[in-house]
Design an enzyme around this catalytic site. Structure first.
Site, PDB file in Angstrom:
ATOM      1  N   GLY A 151      -7.760   2.789   7.440  1.00 40.48           N
ATOM      2  CA  GLY A 151      -7.588   1.336   7.419  1.00 40.48           C
ATOM      3  C   GLY A 151      -8.762   0.629   6.769  1.00 40.48           C
ATOM      4  O   GLY A 151      -8.761  -0.594   6.612  1.00 40.48           O
ATOM      5  N   LYS A 152      -9.775   1.410   6.381  1.00 38.40           N
ATOM      6  CA  LYS A 152     -10.999   0.822   5.838  1.00 38.40           C
ATOM      7  C   LYS A 152     -10.754   0.035   4.546  1.00 38.40           C
ATOM      8  O   LYS A 152     -11.260  -1.075   4.379  1.00 38.40           O
ATOM      9  CB  LYS A 152     -12.023   1.935   5.569  1.00 38.40           C
ATOM     10  CG  LYS A 152     -13.333   1.394   5.092  1.00 38.40           C
ATOM     11  CD  LYS A 152     -14.407   2.444   5.086  1.00 38.40           C
ATOM     12  CE  LYS A 152     -15.700   1.805   4.612  1.00 38.40           C
ATOM     13  NZ  LYS A 152     -16.880   2.464   5.048  1.00 38.40           N
ATOM     14  N   THR A 153      -9.968   0.615   3.650  1.00 38.74           N
ATOM     15  CA  THR A 153      -9.718  -0.034   2.359  1.00 38.74           C
ATOM     16  C   THR A 153      -9.179  -1.449   2.571  1.00 38.74           C
ATOM     17  O   THR A 153      -9.718  -2.417   2.040  1.00 38.74           O
ATOM     18  CB  THR A 153      -8.690   0.784   1.538  1.00 38.74           C
ATOM     19  OG1 THR A 153      -9.088   2.153   1.561  1.00 38.74           O
ATOM     20  CG2 THR A 153      -8.609   0.302   0.109  1.00 38.74           C
ATOM     21  N   LEU A 154      -8.122  -1.553   3.368  1.00 35.16           N
ATOM     22  CA  LEU A 154      -7.519  -2.873   3.564  1.00 35.16           C
ATOM     23  C   LEU A 154      -8.389  -3.789   4.398  1.00 35.16           C
ATOM     24  O   LEU A 154      -8.470  -4.985   4.126  1.00 35.16           O
ATOM     25  CB  LEU A 154      -6.137  -2.733   4.221  1.00 35.16           C
ATOM     26  CG  LEU A 154      -5.015  -2.311   3.289  1.00 35.16           C
ATOM     27  CD1 LEU A 154      -3.689  -2.361   4.021  1.00 35.16           C
ATOM     28  CD2 LEU A 154      -4.962  -3.206   2.060  1.00 35.16           C
ATOM     29  N   GLU A 197       0.846  -1.201   0.000  1.00 38.13           N
ATOM     30  CA  GLU A 197       0.000   0.000   0.000  1.00 38.13           C
ATOM     31  C   GLU A 197       0.877   1.245   0.000  1.00 38.13           C
ATOM     32  O   GLU A 197       1.997   1.223   0.512  1.00 38.13           O
ATOM     33  CB  GLU A 197      -0.862   0.028   1.269  1.00 38.13           C
ATOM     34  CG  GLU A 197      -2.312  -0.369   1.088  1.00 38.13           C
ATOM     35  CD  GLU A 197      -3.153   0.652   0.328  1.00 38.13           C
ATOM     36  OE1 GLU A 197      -2.616   1.439  -0.476  1.00 38.13           O
ATOM     37  OE2 GLU A 197      -4.373   0.648   0.526  1.00 38.13           O
ATOM     38  N   LYS A 256      -0.982   6.812   8.663  1.00 40.05           N
ATOM     39  CA  LYS A 256      -1.554   7.875   9.505  1.00 40.05           C
ATOM     40  C   LYS A 256      -2.137   7.195  10.739  1.00 40.05           C
ATOM     41  O   LYS A 256      -3.335   6.896  10.795  1.00 40.05           O
ATOM     42  CB  LYS A 256      -2.639   8.629   8.737  1.00 40.05           C
ATOM     43  CG  LYS A 256      -2.112   9.528   7.655  1.00 40.05           C
ATOM     44  CD  LYS A 256      -3.255  10.267   7.001  1.00 40.05           C
ATOM     45  CE  LYS A 256      -2.785  11.193   5.919  1.00 40.05           C
ATOM     46  NZ  LYS A 256      -3.908  11.685   5.103  1.00 40.05           N
ATOM     47  N   ASP A 274      -1.642  11.130  -5.229  1.00 42.54           N
ATOM     48  CA  ASP A 274      -2.171  12.257  -5.995  1.00 42.54           C
ATOM     49  C   ASP A 274      -3.120  13.132  -5.198  1.00 42.54           C
ATOM     50  O   ASP A 274      -3.629  12.744  -4.142  1.00 42.54           O
ATOM     51  CB  ASP A 274      -2.933  11.742  -7.226  1.00 42.54           C
ATOM     52  CG  ASP A 274      -4.293  11.182  -6.851  1.00 42.54           C
ATOM     53  OD1 ASP A 274      -4.366  10.397  -5.866  1.00 42.54           O
ATOM     54  OD2 ASP A 274      -5.292  11.537  -7.496  1.00 42.54           O
ATOM     55  N   ASP A 288      -4.704   4.983   5.992  1.00 44.45           N
ATOM     56  CA  ASP A 288      -5.304   6.125   6.691  1.00 44.45           C
ATOM     57  C   ASP A 288      -6.281   5.567   7.732  1.00 44.45           C
ATOM     58  O   ASP A 288      -5.876   5.190   8.820  1.00 44.45           O
ATOM     59  CB  ASP A 288      -5.976   7.019   5.637  1.00 44.45           C
ATOM     60  CG  ASP A 288      -6.586   8.281   6.212  1.00 44.45           C
ATOM     61  OD1 ASP A 288      -6.382   8.562   7.399  1.00 44.45           O
ATOM     62  OD2 ASP A 288      -7.272   9.001   5.469  1.00 44.45           O
ATOM     63  N   PHE A 295      -2.908  15.729   4.686  1.00 45.15           N
ATOM     64  CA  PHE A 295      -2.903  15.186   3.334  1.00 45.15           C
ATOM     65  C   PHE A 295      -1.530  15.316   2.665  1.00 45.15           C
ATOM     66  O   PHE A 295      -0.899  16.370   2.730  1.00 45.15           O
ATOM     67  CB  PHE A 295      -3.964  15.906   2.484  1.00 45.15           C
ATOM     68  CG  PHE A 295      -4.310  15.176   1.220  1.00 45.15           C
ATOM     69  CD1 PHE A 295      -5.117  14.054   1.244  1.00 45.15           C
ATOM     70  CD2 PHE A 295      -3.811  15.614   0.005  1.00 45.15           C
ATOM     71  CE1 PHE A 295      -5.436  13.374   0.077  1.00 45.15           C
ATOM     72  CE2 PHE A 295      -4.121  14.942  -1.175  1.00 45.15           C
ATOM     73  CZ  PHE A 295      -4.939  13.821  -1.131  1.00 45.15           C
TER      74      PHE A 295
HETATM   75  P1  5GP Z   1      -7.997   4.176   4.145  1.00 46.14           P
HETATM   76  O1  5GP Z   1      -8.978   3.186   3.580  1.00 46.14           O
HETATM   77  O2  5GP Z   1      -6.883   3.546   4.928  1.00 46.14           O
HETATM   78  O3  5GP Z   1      -8.705   5.261   4.919  1.00 46.14           O
HETATM   79  O4  5GP Z   1      -7.380   4.960   2.913  1.00 46.14           O
HETATM   80  C1  5GP Z   1      -6.412   4.411   2.123  1.00 46.14           C
HETATM   81  C2  5GP Z   1      -6.327   5.149   0.813  1.00 46.14           C
HETATM   82  O5  5GP Z   1      -6.735   6.518   0.948  1.00 46.14           O
HETATM   83  C3  5GP Z   1      -4.912   5.202   0.297  1.00 46.14           C
HETATM   84  O6  5GP Z   1      -4.580   4.069  -0.451  1.00 46.14           O
HETATM   85  C4  5GP Z   1      -4.915   6.486  -0.514  1.00 46.14           C
HETATM   86  O7  5GP Z   1      -5.353   6.205  -1.819  1.00 46.14           O
HETATM   87  C5  5GP Z   1      -5.921   7.368   0.177  1.00 46.14           C
HETATM   88  N1  5GP Z   1      -5.284   8.346   1.064  1.00 46.14           N
HETATM   89  C6  5GP Z   1      -5.323   8.391   2.417  1.00 46.14           C
HETATM   90  N2  5GP Z   1      -4.615   9.423   2.900  1.00 46.14           N
HETATM   91  C7  5GP Z   1      -4.103  10.068   1.828  1.00 46.14           C
HETATM   92  C8  5GP Z   1      -3.252  11.225   1.681  1.00 46.14           C
HETATM   93  O8  5GP Z   1      -2.804  11.899   2.623  1.00 46.14           O
HETATM   94  N3  5GP Z   1      -2.935  11.561   0.398  1.00 46.14           N
HETATM   95  C9  5GP Z   1      -3.365  10.880  -0.686  1.00 46.14           C
HETATM   96  N4  5GP Z   1      -2.992  11.316  -1.881  1.00 46.14           N
HETATM   97  N5  5GP Z   1      -4.176   9.793  -0.580  1.00 46.14           N
HETATM   98  C10 5GP Z   1      -4.522   9.390   0.666  1.00 46.14           C
END
Ligand code: 5GP
Length: 178
Positions: free
Chosen positions: A108-111, A102, A134, A162, A106, A155
């Site tokens: 952690g929801k995606t994973l 990865e 994060k 991006d 952030d 961010f």
């Molecule tokens: P989660 O599901 O852990 O909240 O988010 C993971 C995804 O959110 C990352 O793979 C990324 O695509 C996006 N993301 C989270 N924080 C950031 C950030 O600070 N900058 C960018 N560009 N993408 C982020």
């Protein structure tokens, strides 16, 4: 390094290319140490991890395979809360040592939504490798076995990450300025 402007926002230098390079080499060494004699399968999560995955894979001096999948929960600078799988997993993970790559964890929801799908396919082992974490905002419990940097809830862009399509081709990591 100076500040940069992407769309309507200004970003300031945060992690240098040299610091990233050192982290990539350290993580590659940790993975090689933990998987001596094995042939791990890396699953890189597109789009953000493509640069990290490429550098990490090159730094890895051991037999290994890599494939790419696409999951996305972000639009702009705020999570939409939805996880979309738009490119599926073709490789067979049964009995494999799987390492997910990865760019950033952030919430952690995606994973946490994706891991059960993989666990269902009974890999021999399943580990997470992320360049950035994060920690303060992670609400879904995840164990990150290989980590580059713990960062605050601000961010970031660059090195594959991006802001609405821009910034992925920057070799360093920039942070949203005040
Ligand atoms: P989660 O599901 O852990 O909240 O988010 C993971 C995804 O959110 C990352 O793979 C990324 O695509 C996006 N993301 C989270 N924080 C950031 C950030 O600070 N900058 C960018 N560009 N993408 C982020």
């Amino acid at each position: 390094m100076d500040t940069i402007r992407l769309h309507d926002k200004t970003f300031k230098p945060y992690i240098t290319a040299e610091e990233i390079d050192l982290a990539v080499k350290r993580i590659a060494a940790e993975i090689a140490r933990d998987h001596a004699g094995a042939k791990p399968l890396f699953i890189a999560i597109l789009n953000g991890s493509f640069m990290f995955a490429s550098d990490l894979f090159k730094a890895l001096r051991m037999p290994a395979e890599i494939c790419f999948i696409k999951l996305a929960s972000y639009k702009g600078t705020k999570s939409t809360g939805h996880v979309i799988t738009s490119i599926g997993l073709d490789d067979d993970v049964f009995g494999r040592d799987v390492i997910i790559i990865e760019d950033i964890v952030d919430t952690g929801k995606t994973l946490s939504q994706f891991l059960p799908q993989l666990e269902h396919q009974q890999p021999k082992s399943l580990k997470i490798c992320s360049l950035l974490h994060k920690k303060e905002t992670t609400v879904y419990p995840l164990e990150i076995s290989y980590l580059g940097f713990t960062i605050p809830d601000r961010f970031v862009v660059g090195y594959g990450l991006d802001y609405d399509g821009l910034g992925r081709n920057i070799g360093e990591i920039y942070q949203l300025a005040d």
